[in-house]
Scaffold this active site. Sequence first.
Site, short mmCIF file in Angstrom:
data_model
loop_
_atom_site.label_atom_id
_atom_site.label_comp_id
_atom_site.label_asym_id
_atom_site.label_seq_id
_atom_site.Cartn_x
_atom_site.Cartn_y
_atom_site.Cartn_z
N SER A 153 22.86 11.89 -39.87
CA SER A 153 22.61 12.48 -41.18
C SER A 153 22.24 13.95 -41.00
CB SER A 153 21.46 11.75 -41.88
OG SER A 153 21.16 12.35 -43.12
N CYS A 154 22.93 14.82 -41.77
CA CYS A 154 22.61 16.24 -41.76
C CYS A 154 22.20 16.66 -43.17
CB CYS A 154 23.79 17.08 -41.27
SG CYS A 154 25.21 17.09 -42.38
N PRO A 155 21.61 17.82 -43.35
CA PRO A 155 21.11 18.21 -44.68
C PRO A 155 22.16 18.19 -45.78
CG PRO A 155 20.16 19.62 -43.01
CD PRO A 155 21.17 18.77 -42.31
N THR B 83 27.21 15.34 -40.10
CA THR B 83 27.04 13.88 -40.17
C THR B 83 28.22 13.16 -39.55
OG1 THR B 83 25.71 14.06 -42.20
CG2 THR B 83 26.76 11.94 -41.76
#
Length: 459
Positions: A9-11, A17
């Site tokens: 998960s990335c921002p 992601t």
Amino acid sequence: MKKLVAVTSCPTGIAHTYMAAEALQIAAKEMGYEIKVETQGSVGAENIIDENDLREADAVIIAADTNVDKSRFVGKPLIEVPVKEAIKDAKGLITRALEVKVSDKKELIDDVQKIKSKERSNRTGPYKHLMTGVSFMIPFVVAGGILLALGFAFGGIYVYNVHGSIAETLFSTGKQAFALMIPVLAGYIAYSIADRPGLVPGFVGGALASTIGAGFLGALVAGFAAGYVVVGIKKFVKLPKALDGLMPVLILPVLSTIIMALLMVYILGSPVKALNDGLFAWLKSLQGANAAILGLILGLMQAFDMGGPVNKAAYVFATGTIVAGGSGIMAAVMAGGMVPPLGIALASTVIARKKFTEEEREAGKAAWALGASFITEGAIPFAAADPLKVIPSIMAGSGVAGALSMLFGCKLAVPHGGLWVLVIPNVMTNLLLYIIAIATGMVVTAIMLTILKKDVVEE
């Protein structure tokens, strides 16, 4: 055969992601292991890990820059690292995960021994909380910004005066969605710090920040304050066992919201509003060469870590400057973010093909689409393979693009979309000059790569 499960998960939930998930899947296959990767992206969780997967898993990998619920992994060996760690060294990460031991499977997951990279030690705490807030905020910003642009496109520059029209409906809906970004940012920063009890005071604190004119800076202050207020209440307010059920439904939301209201209205709100007003007055005063310097800095920030904390800091700052008629800062940031993959694509597929491997040339074709879509992360595979040559090249190109965008007086009315949104009327001020700024940055990056990189000798 060893089996693993992972969460990435990335921002923004867009590029990192899925790049991390793919890297882990490829590495596991090459090592002879099985792996199931759950991606928590912009469209929600996909390929969700179920109870059967957990029962068979020998280890858990969490590669994330946002807050990931770890309660379901209790009793499993777990390693948690930033999302980029999985992209850079997936095999090493898998090896380290399988080395983790759990001495007591009844322990909470937070007590399980974890192996963490040196980079991780510098990117926990406030950074992770901020990125969690950003990840939930961005869809509101993008949807709201584009609806505003569509309203202007169909109804003209005075669309807000044409009440009841489709164009005015799009405009007003976009305005509402865009306005929610401040409460959402504050609410999910607080959520990252204090879990669900942080949502109510976080959202309320963000709404108050918006009401009193404290803006984006006020949302940051409100989010962190709300989260730590809830943590403090949990620590110091103790109820008899018979009344424990009142804590989550009554004591925490009511008490924390009262405290946040008092803090924002009587203590924090006015100073933050003054700082916010001063910052925007300074930005508005920048003209000519001074504006170009700001654009240069923003462009450099976009390319420096290609979607990491420095990149996101510039992006989030820019979204807060969008007003009717567009933002020069937002235009400079998007130009700087598009140049790295576009410049690499130009070099690897057109003017310096012999400097890149066949695999890189194929990746360069995809980089055209990623760059055009304002996905700076498209440059990461190239930067990871040759950082000392690629990173200076893309920073130079992005800096030039950002500086020229500001110097030309370009303004952007939407926060995302890349080249695809520029065809919408009234979205971009000085469109031709903006395209020239981006093209110039692309060429600078491509020329530097051509000069710095040596010819590839392939067998």
